[in-house]
Design a protein around this motif. Structure first.
Motif, short mmCIF file in Angstrom:
data_model
loop_
_atom_site.label_atom_id
_atom_site.label_comp_id
_atom_site.label_asym_id
_atom_site.label_seq_id
_atom_site.Cartn_x
_atom_site.Cartn_y
_atom_site.Cartn_z
N ILE A 90 0.65 -1.13 -0.16
CA ILE A 90 -0.05 -0.01 -0.03
C ILE A 90 0.86 1.34 -0.15
N ILE A 91 1.87 1.33 0.74
CA ILE A 91 2.73 2.46 1.14
C ILE A 91 3.49 2.59 -0.52
N HIS A 92 3.72 1.63 -1.07
CA HIS A 92 4.34 2.00 -2.37
C HIS A 92 3.52 2.19 -3.58
N SER A 93 2.34 2.07 -3.44
CA SER A 93 1.24 2.16 -4.57
C SER A 93 1.14 3.47 -5.07
N THR A 94 0.87 3.76 -6.32
CA THR A 94 0.61 5.06 -6.79
C THR A 94 -0.22 5.79 -6.00
N ALA A 95 -1.71 5.05 -5.71
CA ALA A 95 -2.62 5.82 -5.05
C ALA A 95 -2.28 6.54 -3.80
N PHE A 96 -1.40 5.76 -3.13
CA PHE A 96 -1.10 6.19 -1.82
C PHE A 96 -0.13 7.66 -1.85
N ARG A 97 0.78 7.53 -2.76
CA ARG A 97 1.35 8.67 -3.06
C ARG A 97 0.37 9.91 -3.42
N ARG A 98 -0.34 9.62 -4.04
CA ARG A 98 -1.55 10.69 -4.52
C ARG A 98 -2.11 11.31 -3.49
N LEU A 99 -2.31 10.66 -2.50
CA LEU A 99 -2.97 11.19 -1.18
C LEU A 99 -2.51 12.52 -0.64
N LYS A 100 -1.12 12.96 -1.11
CA LYS A 100 -0.63 13.97 -0.39
C LYS A 100 -1.09 15.30 -0.94
N GLU A 101 -1.56 14.99 -1.98
CA GLU A 101 -2.47 16.40 -2.32
C GLU A 101 -4.00 16.18 -2.71
N LYS A 102 -4.53 15.50 -1.94
CA LYS A 102 -6.13 15.21 -2.01
C LYS A 102 -6.45 15.86 -0.53
N THR A 103 -7.37 16.33 -0.31
CA THR A 103 -7.68 16.95 0.89
C THR A 103 -8.86 16.31 1.67
N GLN A 104 -8.77 16.89 2.93
CA GLN A 104 -10.05 16.53 3.74
C GLN A 104 -11.18 17.44 3.76
N VAL A 105 -10.74 18.70 4.17
CA VAL A 105 -11.65 19.80 4.07
C VAL A 105 -11.42 21.00 3.30
N PHE A 106 -10.11 21.30 3.21
CA PHE A 106 -9.73 22.73 2.46
C PHE A 106 -8.94 21.99 1.36
N VAL A 107 -8.97 22.89 0.19
CA VAL A 107 -8.25 22.25 -1.00
C VAL A 107 -6.76 22.47 -0.63
#
Length: 392
Positions: free
Chosen positions: A41-58
């Motif tokens: 999971i840590i090495h997956s592309t989807a996990f890396r993308r979480l760095k610029e996906k938000t919770q509440v704020f953009v």
């Protein structure tokens, strides 16, 4: 006094007796099956993308606000600590915690709401199902199979961490789960492992605490306004009393830290009480209960409800957040409609898939492409598609 690690609980999942993977693989010489899942999971592309996906704020609104990545790391830390204290398998709890948000689209709940609208008539959209599709189909890293080929216990936890889901299988958005389950029974009518339930509660602990923290930092409400709010209020009061001369930002973080501790202690006490009352002695006992094993007490649930009501009014529905949500939804709606009308403007790999079958399949391809975007990429992609000035 040195801390001691509790003995293994009789209802903990044992990696040595894992039900294995859908596609058989040689075992790792250095890692348990659950630790290996975590690493995938840590090495997956989807996990890396979480760095610029938000919770509440953009994501571009401030470097100090939580993203899906920092949230997932906080959830994983709390899950691992809870699992260790309860004598459960910490690797499995951490793995499910790290995976739980992989299916979220850009722009947080606003993005999910808009994809639900755009996918009406095409099978719908559900971020939990999307997470499952990411780890079983959309990640492409191995020559023998699509997805990450995670263990049965991890997949069960990913889709059932909030409880049995068999009643959802007739929903169009859950078709992918029903189809997968035909070939690989995940026992969708039972509860998941205690480790999966720990991950679910760790999510609740993390997001309620960091939303308080982020809300104050963003100026949506002030620290002293929290004094009358159940759960957080007493911890703000005690922190102000203990550190009256301290900087308000330090007091805020101290209050949040104390609230996390109180919620963790509550989960530990309630879970132990339920395990004793239900005579839970095995993982099968956990799955066959008619209620969750890992849970908050009734008093904590009531306090949490009051805190969430405050956050709903003062944060989630704040005009600044509403404005961002409105912009985000328009961005995704316009891109979705353009890609459906002109799939040849998609990148080649996605375009070929979108034009290979019927409209429903095309819509799912478009949805997968958009759901995988980060906030920043979605904003830039929209500008390239709709604004001529980017060519200047």
């Amino acid at each position: 006094m040195a801390s001691t690690i509790p003995p293994r609980a009789p209802y903990a999942e044992d990696p040595s007796t894992s039900r294995g993977r859908k596609f058989a693989e040689p075992e790792s010489r250095t890692r348990t099956p659950f630790a290996r899942d975590r690493d995938r999971i840590i090495h997956s592309t989807a996990f890396r993308r979480l760095k610029e996906k938000t919770q509440v704020f953009v994501a571009h609104e401030g470097d100090h606000f939580r993203t899906r990545l920092t949230h997932s790391l906080e959830v994983a830390q709390i899950a691992r600590s809870l699992a260790t204290a309860l004598g459960l398998d910490p690797d499995l709890a951490e793995t499910i915690a790290l995976a739980h948000d992989l299916g979220h689209p850009p722009f947080g709940h606003a993005g999910e709401d808009e994809l639900q609208v755009q996918m009406q008539g095409f099978g719908g959209f559900d971020h939990n199902v999307q997470t499952f599709r990411v780890v079983t189909r959309l990640e492409r890293r191995y020559p023998r199979f699509d997805g990450l080929n995670l263990t049965w216990e991890t997949l069960e936890g990913v889709i059932k961490h909030n409880g049995p889901v068999v009643d959802k299988l007739d929903r169009p958005s859950w078709r992918a789960i029903a189809e997968f389950d035909k070939d690989y029974d995940l026992r969708l009518g039972t509860w998941a492992s205690a480790e999966a339930q720990v991950a679910a509660l760790a999510d609740d602990i993390a997001y309620n605490n960091h939303d308080v923290d982020d809300g104050v930092q963003a100026g949506l409400f002030f620290l002293k306004e929290l004094l009358d709010v159940p759960l957080i209020g007493p911890h703000v009061a005690s922190a102000l009393k203990d550190w009256p001369e301290c900087d308000q930002s330090i007091v805020r973080m101290e209050a949040v830290r104390r609230m996390i501790g109180a919620m963790v202690d509550d989960v530990l006490a309630e879970t132990r009480r339920r395990a004793e009352a239900g005579k839970v002695r095995s993982g099968e006992d956990v799955r066959n209960l008619d209620h969750a094993l890992v849970a908050f007490s009734r008093d904590m649930v009531e306090d949490l409800s009051a805190l969430r009501a405050f956050l709903m009014e003062r944060m989630y529905r704040h005009w600044r957040v509403n404005r961002t949500r409105s912009q985000a939804r328009r961005i995704l709606a316009e891109m979705f409609q353009l890609f459906m009308a002109e799939p040849d403007v998609l990148p080649t790999e996605w375009s070929e898939r979108a034009m290979s079958r019927d409209e429903a399949y095309k819509a799912r391809v478009v949805c997968d492409y958009i759901a995988g975007m980060t906030d920043r990429f979605a904003i830039e992609e929209h500008r390239k598609l709709f604004h001529l000035d980017v060519w200047g």
